[in-house]
Design a protein around this motif. Structure first.
Motif, PDB file in Angstrom:
ATOM      1  N   ARG A 218      -2.227  -3.987   5.487  1.00  0.00           N
ATOM      2  CA  ARG A 218      -1.000  -4.557   5.444  1.00  0.00           C
ATOM      3  C   ARG A 218      -0.812  -6.058   5.067  1.00  0.00           C
ATOM      4  O   ARG A 218      -0.214  -6.692   4.494  1.00  0.00           O
ATOM      5  N   TYR A 219      -2.139  -6.625   5.632  1.00  0.00           N
ATOM      6  CA  TYR A 219      -2.215  -8.199   5.387  1.00  0.00           C
ATOM      7  C   TYR A 219      -2.621  -8.378   4.019  1.00  0.00           C
ATOM      8  O   TYR A 219      -2.315  -9.340   3.247  1.00  0.00           O
ATOM      9  N   LEU A 220      -3.411  -7.336   3.454  1.00  0.00           N
ATOM     10  CA  LEU A 220      -3.669  -7.464   1.943  1.00  0.00           C
ATOM     11  C   LEU A 220      -2.494  -7.428   1.043  1.00  0.00           C
ATOM     12  O   LEU A 220      -2.248  -8.200   0.224  1.00  0.00           O
ATOM     13  N   ALA A 221      -1.712  -6.439   1.344  1.00  0.00           N
ATOM     14  CA  ALA A 221      -0.279  -6.474   0.866  1.00  0.00           C
ATOM     15  C   ALA A 221       0.311  -7.674   0.681  1.00  0.00           C
ATOM     16  O   ALA A 221       1.214  -8.015  -0.187  1.00  0.00           O
ATOM     17  N   ASN A 222       0.574  -8.057   1.827  1.00  0.00           N
ATOM     18  CA  ASN A 222       1.122  -9.588   2.306  1.00  0.00           C
ATOM     19  C   ASN A 222       0.791 -10.643   1.347  1.00  0.00           C
ATOM     20  O   ASN A 222       1.313 -11.181   0.761  1.00  0.00           O
ATOM     21  N   ILE A 223      -0.653 -10.630   1.135  1.00  0.00           N
ATOM     22  CA  ILE A 223      -1.073 -11.831   0.486  1.00  0.00           C
ATOM     23  C   ILE A 223      -1.100 -11.545  -1.073  1.00  0.00           C
ATOM     24  O   ILE A 223      -0.497 -12.607  -1.706  1.00  0.00           O
ATOM     25  N   PHE A 224      -1.107 -10.468  -1.496  1.00  0.00           N
ATOM     26  CA  PHE A 224      -0.732  -9.862  -2.761  1.00  0.00           C
ATOM     27  C   PHE A 224       0.663 -10.370  -3.226  1.00  0.00           C
ATOM     28  O   PHE A 224       0.924 -10.736  -4.220  1.00  0.00           O
ATOM     29  N   LYS A 225       1.585  -9.896  -2.399  1.00  0.00           N
ATOM     30  CA  LYS A 225       3.099 -10.077  -2.468  1.00  0.00           C
ATOM     31  C   LYS A 225       3.382 -11.650  -2.635  1.00  0.00           C
ATOM     32  O   LYS A 225       3.994 -12.020  -3.525  1.00  0.00           O
ATOM     33  N   GLU A 226       2.751 -12.414  -1.701  1.00  0.00           N
ATOM     34  CA  GLU A 226       2.857 -14.007  -1.646  1.00  0.00           C
ATOM     35  C   GLU A 226       2.209 -14.534  -3.006  1.00  0.00           C
ATOM     36  O   GLU A 226       2.937 -15.406  -3.632  1.00  0.00           O
TER      37      GLU A 226
END
Length: 122
Positions: free
Chosen positions: A25-33
């Motif tokens: 989830r944290y990885l996805a948030n970083i990617f999205k940002e």
């Protein structure tokens, strides 16, 4: 990024997250940002780019290309590749003034590499 690029055919989002020591989830948030896309989209795009390269430069059958780029099911690969090709055509045909701007991949890769390095050395 180097990890994904080296192992795109066999890697999953959870593999990448485990590799750098964070949650999916944290990885996805970083990617999205940083890129306006998800890690899964990035992995899929990497696979499709390699598939496109193989399709246009070799005589390898589609079934084999599917396996090379990480798809066990040729039908699933075919559907993904058709969607990718349609997206590429539409983005090429869209005038530049109407396209959304987003960071260049090289900028994103550099930023993510710095972030990962910082995570590795607290």
């Amino acid at each position: 990024m180097n990890y994904i690029n080296a192992k795109y055919a066999e890697v999953s989002v959870s593999d990448v997250a485990k590799y750098i020591g964070i949650t999916s989830r944290y990885l996805a948030n970083i990617f999205k940002e940083m890129s306006n896309s998800s890690p899964k989209q990035y992995i899929t795009e990497r696979r499709m780019k390699k598939a496109e390269e193989l399709i246009t430069t070799t005589e390898i059958p589609m079934k084999e290309i599917a396996k090379i780029v990480g798809y066990e099911d040729p039908l699933s690969f075919s559907k993904s590749y058709k969607a990718y090709a349609a997206y590429r055509r539409s983005s090429i045909e869209t005038p530049v003034s109407k396209q959304k701007t987003k960071p260049q991949r090289s900028d994103f890769a550099a930023s993510l590499s710095v972030f990962i390095a910082l995570l590795a050395f607290p």
